[in-house]
Design a protein around this motif. Structure first.
Motif, PDB file in Angstrom:
ATOM      1  N   ASP A  16       0.838  -1.192   0.000  1.00 50.05           N
ATOM      2  CA  ASP A  16       0.000   0.000   0.000  1.00 50.05           C
ATOM      3  C   ASP A  16       0.879   1.250   0.000  1.00 50.05           C
ATOM      4  OD1 ASP A  16      -2.118   1.739   0.120  1.00 50.05           O
ATOM      5  OD2 ASP A  16      -2.500   1.436   2.263  1.00 50.05           O
ATOM      6  N   PRO A  17       1.054   1.901  -1.167  1.00 54.13           N
ATOM      7  CA  PRO A  17       0.463   1.534  -2.456  1.00 54.13           C
ATOM      8  C   PRO A  17       1.159   0.309  -3.052  1.00 54.13           C
ATOM      9  CG  PRO A  17       1.961   3.376  -2.741  1.00 54.13           C
ATOM     10  CD  PRO A  17       1.881   3.125  -1.265  1.00 54.13           C
ATOM     11  N   GLN A  49       4.141   1.558  -9.636  1.00 51.84           N
ATOM     12  CA  GLN A  49       2.900   1.188  -8.955  1.00 51.84           C
ATOM     13  C   GLN A  49       2.055   0.333  -9.890  1.00 51.84           C
ATOM     14  OE1 GLN A  49       0.938   4.348  -6.891  1.00 51.84           O
ATOM     15  NE2 GLN A  49      -1.032   3.307  -6.845  1.00 51.84           N
TER      16      GLN A  49
END
Length: 213
Positions: free
Chosen positions: A70-71, A161
């Motif tokens: 997270d992320p 990400q």
């Protein structure tokens, strides 16, 4: 009286050569990290991207790991001179294809630098994909957006990400280690490790209060 060489610190002494020899002896030898990393088996990935002209680029990459949940972030380490790295930096996105256990040929193909590699494998570019999906060779794919890069030596670490992932849970991954491939199905066919015995519970310290149940 026998001849003797003058002390390097005295006039006429060869201090320069002596200092150079000492520096050579003291210079650290470069460590070959490859045998160490070969002893660390891992899955096999192919990183793919599109260049600014829309041409697919891709290379086999064994240096990939998660960084945070997270992320959802992962890092891949790519050769700095690679056209694949250049393409994903230009576009700011790429796809990570985890190869299944029958995709050894794809791993070798994308490690070879063959210019026609994308003509020799099945792939597609779904709507919203960050790079080509090797649909005939991958059991899991992550579409990623570049967050940060760090160049070190001859490689560049790309932190990204994951925007979306797709996984086929019934298809098994390809493994690589000690410069050999292995199939997950074969590696996992052995018996599970025996349960380790629990350590004995320490006795209460002398004078400690005992709690009755």
């Amino acid at each position: 009286m026998p001849n003797s060489a003058p002390h390097p610190d005295t006039p006429g002494g060869d201090g320069t050569e002596r200092a150079a020899a000492a520096a050579t002896c003291a210079a650290p030898q470069a460590t070959d990290l490859r045998p160490f990393m070969a002893a660390f088996p891992s899955g096999v990935t192919v990183v793919t991207a599109l260049d600014t002209g829309g041409l697919p680029r891709g290379m086999t990459c064994s240096s990939m790991t998660s960084v945070a949940l997270d992320p959802p972030t992962l890092v891949v380490c790519l050769r700095t001179a690679s056209p694949t790295l250049q393409a994903l930096l230009e576009q700011g996105q790429f796809a990570v294809n985890l190869l299944h256990e029958q995709a050894r040929a794809t791993s070798d193909l994308f490690a070879s630098g063959a210019p026609d590699r994308f003509d020799r494998v099945g792939w597609r570019l779904p709507l919203g994909a960050s790079g080509p999906h090797l649909t005939s060779s991958a059991h899991a794919i992550a579409d990623c957006t570049v967050v940060k890069t760090a160049a070190f030596g001859d490689h560049t670490a790309v932190f990204a990400q994951a925007r979306r992932v797709s996984v086929h849970p019934t298809i098994r991954p390809l493994l690589y280690g000690l410069r050999r491939y292995a199939e997950w199905s074969a590696a996992a066919s052995g018996p599970p490790p025996a349960a380790l015995p629990l350590p004995p519970r320490p006795a209460p310290a002398e004078g400690a209060a005992r709690v009755r149940s």
